[in-house]
Structure formats: structure tokens, C-alpha cells
Write an enzyme that holds these catalytic residues in place. Structure first.
Site, PDB file in Angstrom:
ATOM      1  N   GLY B 134       0.826  -1.208   0.000  1.00  0.00           N
ATOM      2  CA  GLY B 134       0.000   0.000   0.000  1.00  0.00           C
ATOM      3  C   GLY B 134       0.855   1.250   0.000  1.00  0.00           C
ATOM      4  O   GLY B 134       1.266   1.731   1.064  1.00  0.00           O
ATOM      5  N   TYR B 135       1.131   1.761  -1.176  1.00  0.00           N
ATOM      6  CA  TYR B 135       1.996   2.939  -1.286  1.00  0.00           C
ATOM      7  C   TYR B 135       1.238   4.129  -1.888  1.00  0.00           C
ATOM      8  O   TYR B 135       0.964   5.114  -1.225  1.00  0.00           O
ATOM      9  CB  TYR B 135       3.203   2.612  -2.186  1.00  0.00           C
ATOM     10  CG  TYR B 135       4.402   2.061  -1.459  1.00  0.00           C
ATOM     11  CD1 TYR B 135       4.258   1.305  -0.294  1.00  0.00           C
ATOM     12  CD2 TYR B 135       5.692   2.276  -1.936  1.00  0.00           C
ATOM     13  CE1 TYR B 135       5.368   0.789   0.361  1.00  0.00           C
ATOM     14  CE2 TYR B 135       6.801   1.765  -1.285  1.00  0.00           C
ATOM     15  CZ  TYR B 135       6.646   1.026  -0.139  1.00  0.00           C
ATOM     16  OH  TYR B 135       7.741   0.519   0.490  1.00  0.00           O
ATOM     17  N   GLU B 250      12.065  -2.671  -6.018  1.00  0.00           N
ATOM     18  CA  GLU B 250      10.998  -2.741  -7.009  1.00  0.00           C
ATOM     19  C   GLU B 250      11.536  -2.318  -8.374  1.00  0.00           C
ATOM     20  O   GLU B 250      11.253  -2.943  -9.386  1.00  0.00           O
ATOM     21  CB  GLU B 250       9.841  -1.824  -6.600  1.00  0.00           C
ATOM     22  CG  GLU B 250       8.660  -1.945  -7.533  1.00  0.00           C
ATOM     23  CD  GLU B 250       7.532  -0.968  -7.184  1.00  0.00           C
ATOM     24  OE1 GLU B 250       6.417  -1.217  -7.600  1.00  0.00           O
ATOM     25  OE2 GLU B 250       7.795   0.043  -6.510  1.00  0.00           O
TER      26      GLU B 250
END
Lengths: 379, 395
Positions: B134-135, B250
Site C-alpha cells: 500500500g503505497y 521494485e
């Protein structure tokens, strides 16, 4: 195999860089140009370059060379690119040495390679006949005559041709221009009757020549490899030249880029450093990315020439095509981002643009190499 | 016994174990649907897939280099490399893929407490808990640190309120690692990194439809969600350090994708679809040039990704190098799909039919446009390169 230099290769790079930075800064090329130097390069510098062993990088140890490979030759070429050094290293130590190693008889190798390694003789490949590099289009005739050949025709863009002692000439002995087979490589000494050399002063103040062969008779023992079968050695020499030119282009691009980034950090306009403007930051960051990706392609091509000749053709085409495109972008961005001063002869950045233009054409430009890549891959 | 003997013995043992334990069905190439993401609600596509995960998970070889006490394999990087080589040699599928392995795990190993590692890492290793991230928020995209999801202090716990977007597989995930604001006065220094169960009261999700159609993305809503303070990773308000560390991971994953794909060569697709002329050249000369240029760049990019890994091994890699690979890899993949769309012409326009694979060409083409947006836009990557590698001045 790791795509970074080994410790020894790193040491070779450092010693080439230190040597060229001290002995051959860009001011040396400017002086050669402004003095209209008859040789177009510095013979004392070439001697010292040879004393360091650089000229023998691709020559076997048994023939007085260093017995190293194309990665090491590329390391030196890249530094030559950084410093814009005018020297016969690419023509003689890389391309001609490779042709002799690939196609030369024992006697031919013994006669020439030790002299090339010591810088005592300069050899060069004579292949192009028109404005664009098309080796298969070779039309210069070589007609059998007794146990030798008679050469008739002309070559252009012969690197360092005006001071070469030996020409390795691509001649047509059978078939038609456009065909790869039927090309014969022969060794022609500068002193042979009928050889005419016209130096061509080029945009980059480096050296090349047009060479005309009028009824030049060469004897037995001057054919490199087999009659009609010169294509393999010619391709080996040209691929070595392409990889070397790619490394030099990388050096030219890298130097133009780092000078430009330096300028972005010192030039002030509108009350601030121009490097603060995001429009310029993004152009610099994009160029950095292009350079780093090309760097990987260049070292891979050199490694393939040394260890995996079967895949080398594909990788050399990628390296030369991409290095040409990256360097073209780098020097254009360099002049543009330097602004007005970049257009002045007094400032050095324009020298890099001129050199990149010549290297782009040398041994096949980006378009030609892309075409080769596509053909190799069957489309 | 020297190291070389030890490693070759490890290789022999590993090969023997894989031969004995990897089910034959798990030695065939996996399609995207064959990937196992684990989790409470995992639907194994076959018994062999379940067995393979259990066997690898019990050895910790789903996460070979994590410490044994946290469910990992405890292997050295050299041993892990050998394991990877032996798995490839036998064609063994990766038993488990997950954001827990790629993202949360490395962050917990670096920033988590012993208790947090003990609680969460073994479940990631065994594929028992599936995580989501959840960014991003509606008003915090490229400027992630401006996020507004609030976590108010209630003594031993926090109460979370707000909304996340682009939460991949939120609808399938068991737990979430999430960035929340614990201090409204400060920007970067007001953010905390928290973990909570997606089954908690007050959590809801809604799938996001993209211009390409269905997607793994979701919107995720938090309405008075209770989070124990023991589930804060790193200190309260020190969450940005964890987030930054994780974002680098990422970018490496996304950037590597361009290099790792074993998709059919674009020129092959073109030769089949368009055909060759009498000289054996692609029958569309302008497209041929564009494809050759693309394949040159693709080959060079793969080599650059390979070189980047070589630099990492000898600790010469610049920490921002992943931005360069992310930037170039994303732009390259967009070019690939522009070319493939062009090669297919009007045959690549059908959106729904069976014949068109439910529009696989146009959907993949338009989905690729997101490559240069997700995981940090191309423009943000260029900013990072300019600042951190080139050290250009200014804001």
C-alpha cells in the site's frame, strides 16, 4: 564472462590514459592541424607508444608482441578516443595485425608482425572504393600474371595511407562486384612501382589517403590467404576495426559527455547554474543511460572476438551501430549544451564532433551495421 | 577440505535432492497462470504444484539466502547461485513468487525486529501469507511522500483511515505493508511503515479497470482500521527509509523484466506475419529498419543488465543504477509493443474475439504504456540519475 574489465585490463587502461593525457592531449591534435604537419601524427609519440608495448597488443609474444586480445586493444582505443590522439594504432596495430594473423602465412607473419609490434612499420587495409563502406562491392582488379598478380584500380579512405609502408589490398580476382567470394587480399608495399598516394586532409584532422594502383605487379608470396578466398580474413580484419572504432567512439562520447556535464555545473545564466534546469538534466541523464548501455555492448563484442568468434559478427554489428549512434547524440548534445562557445574553433568540444563523424563512417556506419544485423538474423 | 570441494559437493547433493523431489510436472516451462503466489486462499493448479511448494518451503529454498531461523535456506550467495543453476539445468519451476519474497522480506531483514522477522518471514517462505503493497494514493503518485492516509496514535495501537490505489492483488492478499502518516507536520519524516491483516475490520478493496481491461490493481480503503504498534517496522515516523530501500528493489525487478523476457524476437513475429521478399529481406523495408534498431537496443540493454549484475557482485555498482535500467527497460518495452502492433496491422486491433486471443495484441500494447509510469515514472528516473549519479545542482 564478466562484462567488466579485469584488474590487469584496468591497469592497462590506467597506463594508456596516463600516457596519453601527458603526451597527447587535445592540444597536440590542434598543433598538428594548425602546423599542417606533413606526417599528420607525431613520430616521437608513436615511438614512445611502441616502447610501452601498445603497438604489439594483438601480436603473439613469439613475434615480439604482447599476445593480448581485442578487449585490451579496445581499452587502448577508448583512451585514444578520450584524447583524440592521431596515431596509426587502429589501422596498423588492430586492423592490419588482425588481417595478418587471420590470413597470413608463417613467412608473412614473421616478415611483418614483429615490425608492426615495434612500431617500425605501419600497415593499413585498403578496402573502400566509394563514399560508403561496401566491402563486397570491391571492384579493383587483380589479374593473374605468372606466379603473381597485377593490380589496377583505386582505393579511398585508406587510414594513415600517406605514411603506410604496407597496404593490405582487397582486390577482385573473380566474380562480380557485390559478391563476397572472389575477393583476394594482397600485400603491396608502398615502394612498389605504380602505387600513387594522395593524402586526404579530413574534417577531423586525422589521416587518410586515396591510393591508386596502376599496373602494380606483385610477386608470389604476396597473397594473404588463398586466391579468391580473402573474405574470411577481410571480415576478421574489418570486425576488429569495427570493434576498435566502437571503442574509440565510446571514448569520444564519454569525454564529450563528461566535459558537458562539467560545463552544466559551472555555466551560469538567469542567475543560476544551467545544470539546475530540468530540461537539461533530463537530456544529460538520457545521454548517460545511452552511454552505459553502449559500454556493455562494446565490451561484449570485444570479448566475443577473443573467445567466441561464432557470435562475434552479430555482437560487433550491435556495438559499432550503437556506438555510432550514441556518439553522434553525445557530440551533438555537447555542442548544443555548450551554446555559442561550442561553435568556436578555440574551444575543444568541436574536435570531438568532427572525430565522431569520421568514426561513424569508418568500416560501416550505423545504418550499414543495422542492415548486417538484420541479414544475420534472417530478415 | 577447501571451498571448491565444499561447493562441488553442495552441487551434487542439490542435484540429487532436486532429482528426487521436484515432481516431473514442475519441470516444464511455466506460463503466467502456472505461477504460484501462495496465501490463505491459494488455489493450486495441480497437486504437483502444492507438493513442490511444500518441499521447497520446508527446506527454505523458496528464499535460499534468508537465515534458517526465519524460514530461509541459510545458503551463501555462492550456494544460492549453484541452486539456481541446478534448478535451471533440470528445468525446475520457481515454486513461489510473491511480493513478500521480493519486497517485504528484504525490508524486514534490514529494518525489522527479531520478533517481526520470526512472525512474518517463515510464513512468506512457506507461502502461507500473501502480501500486497500500500503505497500510492490518489494525490500521491510520483510525489509519494505527500501521502495522506492517517494513522492516529491510540496508545498501544494506531487507527488507520484513508485510501490507497494501484494496490496489486489487494483482493487476493492476506496482509498489507503500508505507508501511513503519523505526523502531519512533517513530510518525509512524518511517515511510518506498518503491517496489518487485510481481514481486519474496516478494510475493503475495489478492482481497477485499466485502458487495457482487467488488471491486478485495486483501490483499497481503510475505515478506522486498528493496527497494533508492534506491527510498525522501524521507528514511528522512520517509515520513509524503509520505503526508499524497498522502492530500489521494485525498480530492479521492473527494470530486469526488460532483460529477462524470453519473448519471441520481434523480427521473427514480423517475418511470420509480413513475410520476406525474394532477397530474403523483410517485405516492409521501413519497418525492417525500425525493427533492426529495436533489436540492436534490446541486445545492448540485456548486456547492460548483465553488466549491472557483474558490477553489483564486485560492489562497484552505483546505488542509482537501477533507475537507469528501469528507465531504459520501460521505454524499450513500449517500443517493442508499438512495433508488434504495427506488424499485426488491422489484425492487431480486435479486442474481444476468441480468434484474437481476446485482444491480446492491443491489450498488451496499451498495457505497456504503464511501464514508464509504474514504479516511478521515466521522468522521475531521469531526475534520480541527474541528481544522484551526475550530481547536477539544484532542486
Amino acid at each position: 564472462m564478466s562484462l567488466i574489465l579485469t584488474e590487469e585490463q584496468g591497469m592497462l587502461r590506467d597506463s594508456a590514459r596516463d600516457f596519453l593525457a601527458a603526451e597527447s592531449p587535445v592540444t597536440a591534435l590542434r598543433a598538428l592541424r594548425d602546423d599542417a604537419d606533413a606526417d599528420g601524427f607525431s613520430r616521437p609519440l608513436w615511438r614512445r607508444f611502441a616502447e610501452q608495448g601498445f603497438c604489439g597488443v594483438l601480436v603473439p609474444e613469439a613475434l615480439d608482441g604482447l599476445g593480448l586480445g581485442h578487449v585490451e586493444a579496445g581499452v587502448v582505443m577508448e583512451q585514444i578516443g578520450h584524447h583524440l590522439t592521431a596515431s596509426p594504432f587502429l589501422a596498423s596495430s588492430v586492423v592490419a595485425a588482425t588481417a595478418l594473423r587471420a590470413g597470413g602465412s608463417g613467412a608473412q607473419q614473421r616478415a611483418w608482425l614483429p615490425r608492426l609490434a615495434k612500431g617500425e612499420a605501419i600497415a593499413t587495409l585498403a578496402v573502400d572504393e566509394g563514399g560508403k563502406h561496401r566491402p563486397a562491392a570491391t571492384a579493383l582488379r587483380a589479374t593473374p600474371d605468372g606466379d603473381g598478380l597485377v593490380l589496377d584500380g583505386a582505393k579511398t579512405f585508406v587510414l594513415d595511407g600517406h605514411m603506410a609502408d604496407l597496404f593490405i589490398v582487397a582486390a577482385r580476382t573473380s566474380g562480380r562486384p557485390g559478391e563476397t567470394s572472389g575477393i583476394t587480399l594482397c600485400l603491396v608495399e608502398r615502394s612498389a612501382p605504380g602505387v600513387e598516394v594522395e593524402r586526404t586532409v579530413m574534417v577531423d584532422a586525422h589521416n587518410a589517403a586515396r591510393v591508386t594502383f596502376r599496373q602494380v605487379r606483385v610477386g608470389a608470396g604476396t597473397i594473404l590467404g588463398s586466391l579468391h578466398g580473402g573474405a574470411a580474413a577481410l571480415t576478421a580484419a574489418l570486425d576488429a576495426g569495427r570493434a576498435g572504432a566502437a571503442a574509440e567512439l565510446l571514448g569520444v562520447a564519454d569525454e564529450a559527455f563528461s566535459r558537458t556535464v562539467g560545463y552544466l555545473k559551472e555555466r551560469r545564466q538567469f542567475g543560476r547554474l544551467i545544470g539546475e534546469f530540468q530540461a537539461l538534466q533530463h537530456r544529460a541523464a538520457h545521454l548517460y543511460t545511452e552511454l552505459e548501455i553502449t559500454r556493455a555492448a562494446v565490451i561484449k563484442a570485444q570479448q566475443a572476438l577473443d573467445t567466441d568468434p561464432a557470435t562475434a559478427g552479430d555482437l560487433v554489428a550491435v556495438a559499432k551501430a550503437r556506438a555510432g549512434r550514441t556518439a553522434t547524440l553525445a557530440v551533438q548534445e555537447a555542442v548544443q549544451l555548450h551554446g555559442g562557445i561550442g561553435m568556436t574553433d578555440e574551444f575543444e568540444i568541436g574536435f570531438f564532433m568532427k572525430r565522431a563523424r569520421v568514426l561513424q563512417e569508418l568500416f560501416g556506419d550505423t545504418n550499414w551495421n543495422l542492415d548486417q544485423l538484420a541479414r544475420r538474423r534472417g530478415y | 577440505m577447501n571451498d571448491l570441494d565444499a561447493i562441488s559437493r553442495f552441487r551434487q547433493e542439490t542435484r540429487a535432492w532436486l532429482e528426487a523431489n521436484c515432481p516431473p510436472e514442475m519441470r516444464r516451462p511455466a506460463g503466467e497462470e502456472d505461477q504460484c503466489w501462495g496465501g490463505r486462499h491459494c488455489q493450486f493448479t495441480s497437486d504437483a504444484q502444492r507438493v513442490w511448494l511444500e518441499r521447497m518451503g520446508s527446506r527454505g529454498w523458496t528464499v535460499p539466502t534468508w537465515p534458517r531461523e526465519y524460514g530461509g535456506g541459510g545458503l551463501s550467495s555462492e550456494e544460492a547461485r549453484v541452486l539456481g543453476q541446478e534448478m535451471r539445468a533440470l528445468g525446475c519451476r520457481t515454486p513461489l513468487v510473491s511480493f513478500g519474497i521480493w519486497m517485504l522480506g528484504p525490508a524486514l531483514l534490514k529494518f525489522g525486529t527479531h520478533e517481526q522477522k520470526l512472525e512474518h518471514l517463515p510464513k512468506i517462505a512457506r507461502g502461507e501469507i500473501r502480501w500486497c503493497q500500500g503505497y500510492s494514493e490518489p494525490d500521491a503518485g510520483s510525489d509519494l511522500a505527500s501521502l495522506a492516509t492517517r494513522a492516529d496514535d491510540h496508545g498501544d495501537h494506531l487507527i488507520v483511515n484513508g485510501q490507497k490505489i494501484w494496490t496489486s492483488y489487494a483482493d487476493l492478499a492476506d496482509w498489507i505493508f503500508c505507508l501511513v502518516r503519523t505526523d502531519a507536520e512533517k513530510k518525509h519524516a512524518g511517515i511510518s511503515f506498518v503491517l496489518f491483516d487485510m481481514a481486519s475490520a474496516g478494510v475493503s478493496t475495489r478492482p481497477t479497470m485499466l485502458i487495457s481491461g482487467k488488471s491486478p490493481f485495486c483501490e483499497t480503503f481503510f475505515d478506522n482500521v486498528r493496527v497494533d504498534k508492534r506491527n510498525v517496522v522501524g521507528a514511528i515516523t522512520a517509515g520513509w527509509d524503509v520505503a526508499k530501500y524497498l522502492l530500489t528493489h521494485e525498480r530492479e525487478i521492473l527494470g530486469a523484466m526488460g532483460g529477462a523476457t524470453e519473448a519471441k524476437a520481434v523480427s521473427r513475429v514480423a517475418a511470420e506475419k509480413i513475410g520476406l521478399d525474394a532477397d530474403g529481406l523483410l517485405a516492409d523495408p521501413v519497418l525492417r529498419t525500425q525493427i533492426a534498431e529495436f533489436e540492436m537496443d534490446e541486445a545492448a540493454f540485456r548486456l547492460a543488465a548483465e553488466r549491472a549484475m557483474d558490477l553489483v557482485k564486485v560492489r562497484q555498482a552505483h546505488p542509482a543504477m537501477s533507475s537507469m535500467l528501469k528507465y531504459y527497460g520501460a521505454e524499450l518495452n513500449k517500443r517493442r509493443w508499438e512495433l508488434i502492433a504495427s506488424i499485426h496491422g488491422s489484425d492487431g486491433l480486435e479486442w474481444e474475439s476468441e480468434r484474437s486471443g481476446h485482444g491480446s495484441v492491443p491489450r498488451t500494447w496499451i498495457r505497456a504504456k504503464g511501464n514508464s509510469i509504474e514504479g516511478g515514472t521515466s521522468e522521475v528516473q531521469l531526475n534520480v540519475i541527474a541528481k544522484r549519479i551526475l550530481e547536477l545542482p539544484g532542486a
